[in-house]
Design a protein around this motif. Structure first.
Motif, PDB file in Angstrom:
ATOM      1  N   SER A 368       0.814  -1.223   0.000  1.00 24.58           N
ATOM      2  CA  SER A 368       0.000   0.000   0.000  1.00 24.58           C
ATOM      3  C   SER A 368       0.840   1.262   0.000  1.00 24.58           C
ATOM      4  CB  SER A 368      -0.931  -0.012   1.219  1.00 24.58           C
ATOM      5  OG  SER A 368      -0.169  -0.160   2.399  1.00 24.58           O
ATOM      6  N   VAL A 373      -0.673   2.452  -6.324  1.00 27.41           N
ATOM      7  CA  VAL A 373      -1.855   1.942  -5.606  1.00 27.41           C
ATOM      8  C   VAL A 373      -3.184   2.442  -6.197  1.00 27.41           C
ATOM      9  CG1 VAL A 373      -3.072   1.968  -3.377  1.00 27.41           C
ATOM     10  CG2 VAL A 373      -0.651   1.388  -3.471  1.00 27.41           C
ATOM     11  N   LEU A 454      -4.353  -3.001   1.354  1.00 28.93           N
ATOM     12  CA  LEU A 454      -4.953  -2.297   0.209  1.00 28.93           C
ATOM     13  C   LEU A 454      -6.461  -2.124   0.380  1.00 28.93           C
ATOM     14  CD1 LEU A 454      -3.098  -3.994  -2.753  1.00 28.93           C
ATOM     15  CD2 LEU A 454      -2.900  -1.609  -2.075  1.00 28.93           C
ATOM     16  N   VAL A 457      -7.185   1.040   2.112  1.00 24.56           N
ATOM     17  CA  VAL A 457      -7.034   2.204   1.235  1.00 24.56           C
ATOM     18  C   VAL A 457      -8.235   2.296   0.307  1.00 24.56           C
ATOM     19  CG1 VAL A 457      -5.531   3.296  -0.464  1.00 24.56           C
ATOM     20  CG2 VAL A 457      -4.529   1.866   1.296  1.00 24.56           C
TER      21      VAL A 457
END
Ligand SMILES: [Zn+2]
Length: 463
Positions: A368, A373, A454, A457
């Motif tokens: 991440s 990303v 991830l 995020v």
């Protein structure tokens, strides 16, 4: 220049010719390239650290703009506003059991608070159970990098959240590196202010405090915390080499850095590598099937703001793939960041490039921590270099020591040598099918590659 890199250069013609009708020798002229290295010395020594919103960031942007214009590029300067952070004149003083000024720096998004005195307690590695056991209510908490056996390290911003919820007055993180180093990082995610003042202190000061506390000596601090969170205007810079198709390969590196050093390794190196590759491709192989856009993203260090802004404001259907350069050096393989479909392309490259050792060096490991990303979360293929061992200057990253003198010119040059033809090849690789992933396929990729960070995020950004 070592033999492997020379061999790579000689194979460029062969490699490109296997993908493109237009064969241009990108060979001999490359041996002496050093324009990006010269730019890197300017950015480091004339602008310095490039934390968003600081004079260094704006000065660096104007140097890069000027240098790109000198190459004949029309430079696109994309301004936008993001949650910024301004470092104050913070001070932490140990006032008991002895007096000593602590070597400490505030983390990004740390907040101001009227001067206060507080007891310091040790909260282990910052897990919830250790925080509970430390009784941090009304006290500052010292957190170590040494995590519990069998447990993953706790992100600093997660520990800060838990400490604030438990009523701590401040958080102080011990650096894992010896020699007085203090590593900056984000104290909160999503552009939000940290809930309490948060600092990093050196290995030596931190270990001393830990021993003092564990010897049952009451430890008290005086804290002056004067940082502030405020919106700032920043710019992404980009230049475009139009191809036959308006669909494009995005080549990116983050422009910003932390403010303590000069951001030479992280990521002046990437700024310079991108500049050099743009210069070489414009000069030696300007006609390609896909367009190539070189983008210097801003605000990466405080939460990938620039790359997210870019992706959010593009027709992402036009992006074939993204190639990312963040502290890249001596590539001998690739990372396909969770996108298996890039493997045939990488294998074709590995067959030609003797410095890319074997297929085993082609890894598929997303994380991440960089500007690819936002692209992979939208299903866009992304690619980066893979290297053996750490970058020599890498140990100074996010710290005072990340200065131009740590850059080994070969580390800069090796990436340009390998990736200039890789990018040209990618821009002429219409035979490789690289469809975007659907949301379900992205979620599946995250699961398969155990990249759960991830997911956080993705949720934070509403993708
Ligand atoms: Zn970086």
């Amino acid at each position: 220049m070592n033999q492997n890199i020379k061999t790579c250069i000689f194979t460029i013609v062969l490699y490109i010719s296997s993908f493109s009708q237009t064969v241009t020798p990108v060979v001999d002229t490359n041996y002496s390239f050093h324009e990006g290295y010269r730019l890197l010395s300017r950015i480091c020594d004339e602008a310095g650290g490039r934390l968003i919103g600081t004079e260094g960031n704006y000065k660096g942007i104007s140097i890069l703009t000027e240098e790109l214009k000198n190459l004949g590029f029309s430079v696109n300067n994309d301004d936008y506003i993001i949650p910024g952070w301004k470092r104050g004149d913070d001070k932490i003083q140990v006032i008991a059991p002895v007096k000593k000024n602590l070597r400490a720096i505030a983390l990004g998004y740390s907040i101001a608070k009227p001067d206060f005195e507080t007891e310091l307690v040790f909260a282990g590695s910052g897990t919830d159970s250790e925080i509970t056991a430390a009784h941090v209510q009304g006290k500052a908490a010292l957190v170590t990098f040494e995590h519990l056996p069998g447990k993953d390290p706790v992100y600093r911003y997660d520990a800060i959240k838990s400490l604030a919820a438990a009523g701590a007055t401040a958080a102080i993180f011990i650096d894992s590196r010896q020699g007085g180093m203090v590593m900056c990082s984000m104290g909160a995610t999503g552009g939000k202010a940290a809930l309490i003042p948060a600092f990093a202190t050196s290995f030596e000061d931190g270990k001393w405090l830990k021993r003092v506390i564990q010897n049952k000596q009451t430890t008290r601090l005086f804290i002056h915390a004067s940082d502030s969170c405020q919106p700032v205007t920043v710019s992404n810079l980009s230049v475009l080499l139009p191809g036959q198709s308006s669909k494009k390969i995005v080549v990116g590196a983050h422009f910003d850095s932390w403010d303590l050093g000069q951001g030479a390794t992280d990521n002046g190196l990437g700024i310079a590598q991108l500049y050099e590759m743009a210069r070489l491709i414009k000069q030696l192989h300007p006609e390609n099937y896909y367009s190539i856009e070189f983008v210097w993203f801003n605000g990466e260090e405080l939460g990938l703001h620039g790359s997210k802004h870019y992706v959010d404001n593009q027709n992402t259907d036009d992006i074939i793939a993204m190639v990312n350069f963040d502290m890249a050096a001596a590539p001998n393989g690739f990372n396909t960041y969770g996108y298996d479909e890039l493997k045939p392309f990488c294998l074709a490259a590995a067959r030609v490039f003797s410095c890319i050792d074997t297929a085993q060096k082609i890894i598929n490991t997303p994380h991440s921590g960089s500007d690819f990303v936002p692209f992979i979360l939208r299903g866009i293929p992304a690619l980066g270099g893979n290297s053996d061992g750490p970058l020599p200057g890498g140990k100074y990253y996010h710290d005072f020591g990340d200065t131009f003198d740590k850059i080994i010119e070969e580390d800069y040059r090796s990436v340009v040598t390998v990736f200039t033809p890789v990018i040209i090849s990618l821009a002429n690789s219409q035979q490789f099918k690289l469809p975007h992933k659907t949301r379900e396929e992205v979620l599946d990729m995250i699961k398969r590659t155990h990249s759960e960070s991830l997911l956080r995020v993705m949720k934070m950004w509403g993708y």
